[in-house]
Design a protein around this motif. Structure first.
Motif, mmCIF file in Angstrom:
data_model
loop_
_atom_site.group_PDB
_atom_site.id
_atom_site.type_symbol
_atom_site.label_atom_id
_atom_site.label_comp_id
_atom_site.label_asym_id
_atom_site.label_seq_id
_atom_site.Cartn_x
_atom_site.Cartn_y
_atom_site.Cartn_z
ATOM 1 N N TRP A 128 -5.495 11.619 14.779
ATOM 2 C CA TRP A 128 -4.598 10.456 14.808
ATOM 3 C C TRP A 128 -5.209 9.267 14.072
ATOM 4 O O TRP A 128 -4.527 8.558 13.348
ATOM 5 N N ASN A 129 -6.499 9.064 14.284
ATOM 6 C CA ASN A 129 -7.172 7.960 13.598
ATOM 7 C C ASN A 129 -7.153 8.173 12.091
ATOM 8 O O ASN A 129 -6.948 7.229 11.319
ATOM 9 N N ASP A 130 -7.354 9.412 11.666
ATOM 10 C CA ASP A 130 -7.316 9.715 10.234
ATOM 11 C C ASP A 130 -5.940 9.406 9.654
ATOM 12 O O ASP A 130 -5.819 8.872 8.545
ATOM 13 N N LYS A 131 -4.877 9.736 10.407
ATOM 14 C CA LYS A 131 -3.528 9.488 9.919
ATOM 15 C C LYS A 131 -3.258 7.995 9.796
ATOM 16 O O LYS A 131 -2.638 7.541 8.835
ATOM 17 N N ILE A 132 -3.720 7.205 10.787
ATOM 18 C CA ILE A 132 -3.501 5.760 10.753
ATOM 19 C C ILE A 132 -4.240 5.142 9.579
ATOM 20 O O ILE A 132 -3.693 4.323 8.838
ATOM 21 N N GLU A 133 -5.502 5.537 9.406
ATOM 22 C CA GLU A 133 -6.294 4.959 8.322
ATOM 23 C C GLU A 133 -5.887 5.512 6.962
ATOM 24 O O GLU A 133 -6.236 4.941 5.934
ATOM 25 N N GLY A 134 -5.130 6.616 6.950
ATOM 26 C CA GLY A 134 -4.711 7.205 5.689
ATOM 27 C C GLY A 134 -3.268 6.938 5.342
ATOM 28 O O GLY A 134 -2.726 7.584 4.451
ATOM 29 N N LEU A 135 -2.626 6.000 6.063
ATOM 30 C CA LEU A 135 -1.225 5.696 5.783
ATOM 31 C C LEU A 135 -1.069 5.247 4.333
ATOM 32 O O LEU A 135 -1.716 4.316 3.890
ATOM 33 N N GLY A 136 -0.195 5.895 3.613
ATOM 34 C CA GLY A 136 0.070 5.501 2.227
ATOM 35 C C GLY A 136 -1.142 5.621 1.335
ATOM 36 O O GLY A 136 -1.243 4.938 0.322
ATOM 37 N N GLY A 137 -2.102 6.503 1.703
ATOM 38 C CA GLY A 137 -3.293 6.644 0.876
ATOM 39 C C GLY A 137 -4.316 5.561 1.109
ATOM 40 O O GLY A 137 -5.201 5.371 0.283
ATOM 41 N N LEU A 138 -4.184 4.836 2.216
ATOM 42 C CA LEU A 138 -5.117 3.754 2.495
ATOM 43 C C LEU A 138 -6.325 4.273 3.254
ATOM 44 O O LEU A 138 -6.273 5.283 3.940
ATOM 45 N N GLU A 139 -7.411 3.558 3.161
ATOM 46 C CA GLU A 139 -8.586 3.892 3.943
ATOM 47 C C GLU A 139 -9.305 2.609 4.322
ATOM 48 O O GLU A 139 -9.097 1.562 3.703
ATOM 49 N N ALA A 140 -10.123 2.653 5.371
ATOM 50 C CA ALA A 140 -10.718 1.435 5.928
ATOM 51 C C ALA A 140 -12.172 1.310 5.515
ATOM 52 O O ALA A 140 -12.921 2.263 5.521
ATOM 53 N N ARG A 141 -12.584 0.116 5.159
ATOM 54 C CA ARG A 141 -13.984 -0.191 4.931
ATOM 55 C C ARG A 141 -14.461 -1.018 6.115
ATOM 56 O O ARG A 141 -13.831 -1.976 6.507
ATOM 57 N N GLY A 142 -15.585 -0.647 6.665
ATOM 58 C CA GLY A 142 -16.136 -1.400 7.784
ATOM 59 C C GLY A 142 -17.011 -2.532 7.300
ATOM 60 O O GLY A 142 -16.667 -3.249 6.369
ATOM 61 N N ILE A 143 -18.186 -2.666 7.930
ATOM 62 C CA ILE A 143 -19.079 -3.768 7.586
ATOM 63 C C ILE A 143 -20.074 -3.369 6.514
ATOM 64 O O ILE A 143 -20.998 -4.128 6.215
ATOM 65 N N ALA A 144 -19.918 -2.183 5.928
ATOM 66 C CA ALA A 144 -20.848 -1.728 4.899
ATOM 67 C C ALA A 144 -20.834 -2.669 3.702
ATOM 68 O O ALA A 144 -19.821 -3.277 3.358
ATOM 69 N N ARG A 145 -21.990 -2.767 3.066
ATOM 70 C CA ARG A 145 -22.126 -3.650 1.913
ATOM 71 C C ARG A 145 -21.294 -3.141 0.743
ATOM 72 O O ARG A 145 -21.197 -1.942 0.486
ATOM 73 N N VAL A 146 -20.683 -4.052 0.004
ATOM 74 C CA VAL A 146 -19.952 -3.725 -1.220
ATOM 75 C C VAL A 146 -20.957 -3.727 -2.364
ATOM 76 O O VAL A 146 -21.552 -4.759 -2.683
ATOM 77 N N LEU A 147 -21.143 -2.582 -2.967
ATOM 78 C CA LEU A 147 -22.133 -2.450 -4.028
ATOM 79 C C LEU A 147 -21.617 -3.057 -5.335
ATOM 80 O O LEU A 147 -20.401 -3.174 -5.539
ATOM 81 N N PRO A 148 -22.527 -3.432 -6.231
ATOM 82 C CA PRO A 148 -22.117 -4.025 -7.512
ATOM 83 C C PRO A 148 -21.112 -3.189 -8.287
ATOM 84 O O PRO A 148 -20.246 -3.733 -8.970
ATOM 85 N N LYS A 149 -21.206 -1.862 -8.173
ATOM 86 C CA LYS A 149 -20.277 -1.008 -8.924
ATOM 87 C C LYS A 149 -18.846 -1.122 -8.412
ATOM 88 O O LYS A 149 -17.890 -0.777 -9.113
ATOM 89 N N ASP A 150 -18.690 -1.618 -7.187
ATOM 90 C CA ASP A 150 -17.351 -1.786 -6.613
ATOM 91 C C ASP A 150 -16.816 -3.205 -6.789
ATOM 92 O O ASP A 150 -15.686 -3.491 -6.394
ATOM 93 N N GLN A 151 -17.630 -4.086 -7.337
ATOM 94 C CA GLN A 151 -17.211 -5.464 -7.548
ATOM 95 C C GLN A 151 -16.590 -5.620 -8.939
ATOM 96 O O GLN A 151 -16.827 -4.798 -9.826
ATOM 97 N N GLN A 152 -15.822 -6.684 -9.124
ATOM 98 C CA GLN A 152 -15.140 -6.899 -10.392
ATOM 99 C C GLN A 152 -15.357 -8.319 -10.880
ATOM 100 O O GLN A 152 -15.356 -9.259 -10.087
ATOM 101 N N ASP A 153 -15.521 -8.441 -12.183
ATOM 102 C CA ASP A 153 -15.651 -9.749 -12.811
ATOM 103 C C ASP A 153 -14.254 -10.206 -13.232
ATOM 104 O O ASP A 153 -13.670 -9.680 -14.174
ATOM 105 N N LYS A 154 -13.713 -11.183 -12.530
ATOM 106 C CA LYS A 154 -12.347 -11.632 -12.773
ATOM 107 C C LYS A 154 -12.279 -12.847 -13.692
ATOM 108 O O LYS A 154 -11.187 -13.336 -13.987
ATOM 109 N N GLY A 155 -13.433 -13.383 -14.097
ATOM 110 C CA GLY A 155 -13.430 -14.541 -14.970
ATOM 111 C C GLY A 155 -12.836 -15.767 -14.295
ATOM 112 O O GLY A 155 -12.911 -15.936 -13.077
ATOM 113 N N LEU A 156 -12.215 -16.610 -15.097
ATOM 114 C CA LEU A 156 -11.623 -17.842 -14.556
ATOM 115 C C LEU A 156 -10.484 -17.548 -13.588
ATOM 116 O O LEU A 156 -10.241 -18.319 -12.646
#
Length: 535
Positions: A57-85
């Motif tokens: 059930w938890n998998d289905k909730i977190e997978g609604l519409g292809g979504l998934e949950a990120r907890g408190i884990a650190r966001v690594l540089p490869k997952d960050q984006q440079d958006k400029g101004l």
């Protein structure tokens, strides 16, 4: 050897942990090179909360519409984006969407109504109190892109692994308090628009349910911060429209010639108290400042991040509180407003649109729905703080924490539906008291022990208690700061001895006493901690 520096052998790659169904023992966040077990590295495996059908059930909730949950884990540089101004404009939009709403405007009413201040005194407190308050959130926001960590994880680098949990608890209470207040105000507004056919209690329940539903939905969104940035581009527009209509409708009743009442000493004390109240309006978001900038590239300018966050908060909060001060000045001379004020804040809001008929009611509904914009990101932060408390808190999915918070807010908002002004009068200054000594520690540690000594933070140690500060100095200084706050606090239920010295009747200077006590005691305590403990 510099006790703040880490050896190269301690700097190890880390893994960004994403929950994929059940939490397994392999979900250990930081493993030092050469470690044979999690315990040697100071981490403990997370318990498995859901098994079998519950896990599916938890998998289905977190997978609604292809979504998934990120907890408190650190966001690594490869997952960050440079958006400029465009990224800095998104920051401004995000905070405008969060802060341009009616709950943040209610404190402005208390300047003329509770503290008997005039137009000029109230406006000055609004402008400068919020200008100072927004600096806390802006300062913490600068750490998000650099570290990739959430605010309460960054807090571990300043307070230590165990003492940082105290700040997380305060942040949970802070966000819960704002959620309750927002639900009450929205409920009162819905009741007023319905002409009383919908009770305030039912309105509060509907508001809390709507807010909670949005939180649960946002809590499972993949790359939720990015989704919130897209939403924030437009969230503040209907709110701004409704507030501008409010100014046009109510402006003729504003009494800009109103002067402060009482002897000069009493006026001085009331200025101190109202300034402290305005300072506390958005200072609580300091504990969530970095949560919404973790997906920005590490190269993002800290100065522009600070400025964008500060502008995005200060402009809307100042604008709506100036409006509420104007409304408060007109209550005494406008019988319809005075009668509505005695009923509820929602009734007062509707009375300010008097003469606009159904269109005025439509504007009130827009402002009531704006509580979602303010409270959903707050509970997003509260849910993260609950996960920071320990491995059992981390094992609970964030959507479930949001659901439990929603239930609690429904109950509390219904019970406290007739005491919204008391909540703001007594809750807001306490937020300033808990945040101020913590910010003093953050600024002191950052500038004195890292910037001046050129010692970088090891952001890869975010989950390793053996590489994080012990936190004894921070905890001691924080508690000493609270002692200063207590003697400088002036509340209905407590008059500090120093606060009583302000003016003829006493004024609130608790936050400033807390900052002073903490700033003076933390540096020597931290030096002792580094000398005898080494971290």
């Amino acid at each position: 050897m510099d006790p703040l520096a880490y050896s190269e052998s301690d700097r190890s790659p880390e893994r960004d942990v994403e929950k994929q169904g059940e939490l397994k023992e392999s979900s250990i966040n930081v493993i030092s090179s050469g470690s044979a077990s999690p315990e040697r590295n100071g981490t403990v495996p997370n318990p498995t909360l859901f098994k079998g059908r519950l896990a599916r059930w938890n998998d289905k909730i977190e997978g609604l519409g292809g979504l998934e949950a990120r907890g408190i884990a650190r966001v690594l540089p490869k997952d960050q984006q440079d958006k400029g101004l465009m990224g800095y404009l998104q920051m401004i939009n995000l905070w405008m969407g969060i802060d341009l709403n009616i709950p943040n405007a209610v404190p402005g009413l208390l300047g003329p109504l509770l503290f008997k201040l005039g137009w000029v005194d109230s406006i000055c407190c609004v402008i400068f109190g919020n200008a100072l308050s927004c600096c806390g959130t802006a300062y913490m926001a600068t750490f998000g892109a650099e570290s990739g960590n959430r605010t309460m994880i960054i807090n571990r680098y300043f307070m230590g692994y165990w003492p940082s949990k105290l700040i997380s608890c305060f942040n949970i209470l802070n966000q819960l308090g704002w959620g309750i207040a927002g639900s009450i105000i929205a409920g009162q507004a819905f009741s007023a628009v319905s002409g009383g056919s919908l009770s305030i209690a039912v309105g509060c329940a509907i508001s809390a349910l709507s807010i909670g539903t949005s939180r649960v939905a946002s809590s499972v969104a993949h790359q939720g911060t990015k989704s919130r940035l897209r939403w924030a581009r437009y969230a503040w527009i209907p709110q701004l429209f409704a507030f501008c209509v409010l100014v046009g409708s109510a402006r003729s009743h504003f009494d800009t010639s109103l002067e402060s009442m009482g002897p000069s000493g009493t006026v001085t004390a009331n200025r101190c108290s109202f300034f402290a109240l305005q300072y506390s309006v958005v200072i609580g978001f300091s504990a969530a400042g970095a949560d919404f900038s973790v997906y920005f590239a590490k190269t993002t300018s800290k100065r522009l991040t600070f400025l964008s966050t500060w502008v995005g908060q200060w402009l809307p909060v100042m604008f709506i509180n100036i409006i509420s001060v104007g409304i408060a000045t007109g209550i005494a001379s406008t019988p319809a407003w005075r009668e509505a004020y005695d009923i509820s804040s929602g009734a007062l809001l509707l009375a300010c649109y008097d003469g606009l008929g159904g269109f005025g009611s439509f504007c009130v509904v827009i402002l009531a729905l704006g509580s979602i914009a303010n409270n959903a990101p707050g509970t997003y932060s509260a849910a993260l703080s609950l996960q920071v408390l320990g491995r059992y808190g981390k094992a609970v999915p964030r959507w479930l924490w949001c659901f439990l918070i929603m239930i609690l807010e429904i109950i509390c908002s219904v019970v406290g539906r007739n005491h919204v002004y008391d909540i703001f009068e007594n809750m807001l200054p306490l937020i300033g008291v808990y945040v101020s000594p913590w910010l003093a520690i953050v600024v002191t540690e950052h500038l004195l022990f890292h910037v001046l000594r050129r010692v970088p933070f090891d952001w890869s140690a975010w989950e390793d208690r053996k590489r994080l500060p012990v936190g004894l100095a921070a905890l001691a200084a924080y508690l000493i700061g609270w002692a200063g706050a207590i003697i400088g606090m002036y509340r209905v239920w407590w008059h500090g001895p120093v606060a009583l010295k302000i003016g003829n009747s006493g004024g609130d200077i608790g936050a400033w006493m807390a900052i002073a006590f903490t700033s003076l005691t933390y540096p020597p305590l931290r030096l002792m901690e580094l000398r005898y403990i080494g971290r």
